[in-house]
Design a protein around this motif. Structure first.
Motif, mmCIF file in Angstrom:
data_model
loop_
_atom_site.group_PDB
_atom_site.id
_atom_site.type_symbol
_atom_site.label_atom_id
_atom_site.label_comp_id
_atom_site.label_asym_id
_atom_site.label_seq_id
_atom_site.Cartn_x
_atom_site.Cartn_y
_atom_site.Cartn_z
ATOM 1 N N ASP A 55 22.142 -36.324 -44.521
ATOM 2 C CA ASP A 55 22.897 -37.374 -43.824
ATOM 3 C C ASP A 55 22.035 -38.613 -43.610
ATOM 4 O O ASP A 55 22.475 -39.744 -43.799
ATOM 5 N N ILE A 56 20.796 -38.378 -43.180
ATOM 6 C CA ILE A 56 19.904 -39.489 -42.867
ATOM 7 C C ILE A 56 19.495 -40.230 -44.137
ATOM 8 O O ILE A 56 19.517 -41.457 -44.195
ATOM 9 N N LYS A 68 17.522 -26.978 -52.307
ATOM 10 C CA LYS A 68 18.059 -25.762 -52.895
ATOM 11 C C LYS A 68 18.257 -26.026 -54.376
ATOM 12 O O LYS A 68 19.010 -26.922 -54.753
ATOM 13 N N GLU A 95 11.199 -28.599 -37.495
ATOM 14 C CA GLU A 95 12.163 -28.522 -36.399
ATOM 15 C C GLU A 95 13.466 -29.170 -36.836
ATOM 16 O O GLU A 95 14.022 -30.045 -36.179
ATOM 17 N N TRP A 96 13.922 -28.722 -37.974
ATOM 18 C CA TRP A 96 15.142 -29.257 -38.581
ATOM 19 C C TRP A 96 15.898 -28.084 -39.190
ATOM 20 O O TRP A 96 15.319 -27.318 -39.954
ATOM 21 N N PRO A 97 17.196 -27.935 -38.851
ATOM 22 C CA PRO A 97 17.869 -26.674 -39.176
ATOM 23 C C PRO A 97 18.439 -26.554 -40.585
ATOM 24 O O PRO A 97 18.933 -25.495 -40.954
ATOM 25 N N THR A 98 18.416 -27.643 -41.341
ATOM 26 C CA THR A 98 19.102 -27.597 -42.630
ATOM 27 C C THR A 98 18.210 -28.034 -43.787
ATOM 28 O O THR A 98 17.174 -28.668 -43.601
ATOM 29 N N ILE A 134 24.460 -24.101 -35.383
ATOM 30 C CA ILE A 134 24.061 -24.532 -36.724
ATOM 31 C C ILE A 134 23.406 -23.384 -37.487
ATOM 32 O O ILE A 134 23.575 -23.239 -38.690
ATOM 33 N N HIS A 144 19.902 -37.366 -34.490
ATOM 34 C CA HIS A 144 20.230 -36.121 -35.178
ATOM 35 C C HIS A 144 19.458 -34.952 -34.577
ATOM 36 O O HIS A 144 19.961 -33.844 -34.479
ATOM 37 N N ARG A 145 18.221 -35.225 -34.176
ATOM 38 C CA ARG A 145 17.440 -34.150 -33.547
ATOM 39 C C ARG A 145 18.079 -33.713 -32.236
ATOM 40 O O ARG A 145 18.110 -32.530 -31.906
ATOM 41 N N PHE A 197 24.384 -31.007 -51.046
ATOM 42 C CA PHE A 197 23.555 -31.870 -50.211
ATOM 43 C C PHE A 197 22.222 -32.158 -50.901
ATOM 44 O O PHE A 197 21.721 -33.281 -50.882
ATOM 45 N N ASN A 224 21.060 -31.617 -33.279
ATOM 46 C CA ASN A 224 20.591 -30.341 -33.833
ATOM 47 C C ASN A 224 20.149 -29.417 -32.713
ATOM 48 O O ASN A 224 20.381 -28.208 -32.749
ATOM 49 N N HIS A 266 26.928 -22.571 -42.608
ATOM 50 C CA HIS A 266 26.222 -22.887 -43.847
ATOM 51 C C HIS A 266 25.861 -24.363 -43.928
ATOM 52 O O HIS A 266 24.765 -24.728 -44.324
ATOM 53 N N ALA A 267 26.819 -25.196 -43.567
ATOM 54 C CA ALA A 267 26.570 -26.622 -43.761
ATOM 55 C C ALA A 267 27.035 -27.425 -42.563
ATOM 56 O O ALA A 267 28.069 -27.147 -41.960
ATOM 57 N N PHE A 268 26.237 -28.412 -42.225
ATOM 58 C CA PHE A 268 26.533 -29.229 -41.063
ATOM 59 C C PHE A 268 26.188 -30.674 -41.374
ATOM 60 O O PHE A 268 25.059 -30.981 -41.739
ATOM 61 N N THR A 269 27.186 -31.519 -41.257
ATOM 62 C CA THR A 269 26.974 -32.942 -41.514
ATOM 63 C C THR A 269 27.265 -33.700 -40.229
ATOM 64 O O THR A 269 28.234 -33.391 -39.548
ATOM 65 N N GLN A 270 26.433 -34.655 -39.898
ATOM 66 C CA GLN A 270 26.692 -35.390 -38.671
ATOM 67 C C GLN A 270 26.554 -36.887 -38.844
ATOM 68 O O GLN A 270 25.789 -37.383 -39.674
ATOM 69 N N VAL A 273 11.269 -37.542 -42.982
ATOM 70 C CA VAL A 273 12.248 -38.631 -43.007
ATOM 71 C C VAL A 273 13.589 -38.144 -42.469
ATOM 72 O O VAL A 273 14.204 -38.783 -41.618
ATOM 73 N N GLY A 274 14.041 -36.988 -42.962
ATOM 74 C CA GLY A 274 15.305 -36.458 -42.496
ATOM 75 C C GLY A 274 15.969 -35.598 -43.543
ATOM 76 O O GLY A 274 15.381 -35.292 -44.586
ATOM 77 N N ASN A 309 31.442 -24.680 -42.552
ATOM 78 C CA ASN A 309 31.033 -25.997 -42.998
ATOM 79 C C ASN A 309 31.712 -27.061 -42.139
ATOM 80 O O ASN A 309 32.922 -27.226 -42.219
ATOM 81 N N THR A 343 18.124 -42.963 -35.881
ATOM 82 C CA THR A 343 19.044 -41.957 -36.408
ATOM 83 C C THR A 343 18.390 -40.575 -36.373
ATOM 84 O O THR A 343 19.022 -39.582 -36.021
ATOM 85 N N LEU A 344 17.116 -40.548 -36.748
ATOM 86 C CA LEU A 344 16.416 -39.259 -36.761
ATOM 87 C C LEU A 344 16.411 -38.637 -35.356
ATOM 88 O O LEU A 344 16.693 -37.455 -35.190
#
Lengths: 156, 83
Positions: free
Chosen positions: A122-123, A56, A104-107, B63, B52-53, A66, B56, B67-71, A118-119, B33, B48-49
């Motif tokens: 966070d990743i 963004k 397939e990633w929501p953010t 989600i 997270h998947r 982020f 998600n 607006h924002a999501f951190t994990q 890669v991600g 958030n 990790t990927l």
């Protein structure tokens, strides 16, 4: 170095939704299946540079904490401008929703290295802290390995 | 409709065996958030990927509404090592 990073306008992707002002339609766009055409456009974007960041805003003016964090981490590692491209999803609502489905990633942000996902933030931050990010960037010839004297020589 | 911390917590607990779960609303109350820490043996052996998947995926609906999501996703072993 990020200021000079290539920032394509993605006009071809923006055909149906040229401005961020149309974001109120994004709910409908989100539910729509990714068209073959959009998918191939995004695929091209992903392959357009060794490192591709969907974010963004822009590296010099990130519009989300982020995205800013990922840009800063890449800067810290000295990723050269000619090896990276960033796409501002805020100026292209089709890309903004399309990339989520594509990966397939929501953010947002989303980082690709040599066309591999890669991600998100966070990743990337986690990999930065653990040292994996540097390894990945070196392995993909995006940055050079630190030329520190090998403290732990591989003699064992 | 805003997503509440309880919604997230329930959705996670319904799907994953968690030994520790922390959902923090970082939006000052507007429900926009969230930051979650999930400790689960289901993450064992996964990158990790991939973790997270998984998250998600199980929070797909929620989600999309925030607006924002951190994990942060840890195995019980990793979590204990951090303490």
């Amino acid at each position: 170095m990020f200021r000079t990073a290539f920032r394509p306008s993605l006009t071809s992707l923006a055909r149906t939704a040229p401005t961020a002002a149309l974001q109120s339609t994004s709910a409908a766009v989100l539910r729509r299946l990714l068209s073959t055409e959009t998918r191939s456009q995004i695929q091209k974007a992903v392959e357009s540079s060794p490192l591709v960041l969907f974010m963004k805003g822009t590296p010099s003016l990130p519009e989300c904490g982020f995205s800013r964090a990922v840009v800063q981490v890449l800067d810290l590692h000295g990723v050269p401008a000619e090896k990276m491209k960033t796409f501002n999803v805020l100026v292209d609502s089709e890309l903004r929703s399309g990339i989520k489905e594509f990966s397939e990633w929501p953010t947002i942000p989303q980082l690709y290295v040599n066309s591999e996902f890669v991600g998100g933030c966070d990743i990337v931050l986690g990999m930065h802290q653990s040292g994996e990010l540097e390894d990945l960037l070196v392995k993909n010839n995006i940055i050079e390995a630190e030329l520190e004297p090998a403290v732990q020589a591989a003699s064992a | 409709m805003p997503v509440s911390a309880a919604d997230l917590e329930k959705a996670i607990r319904d799907t994953l065996p968690v030994t520790h779960l922390q959902v923090v609303d970082e939006s000052s109350g507007c429900g926009d958030n969230y930051s979650v820490l999930i400790v689960s043996e289901a993450f064992e052996g996964k990158t990790t990927l991939a973790r997270h998947r998984m998250v998600n995926d199980l929070l797909r609906v929620q989600i999309s509404q925030i607006h924002a999501f951190t994990q942060k996703t840890l195995t019980p072993k990793q979590y204990d090592a951090q303490k």
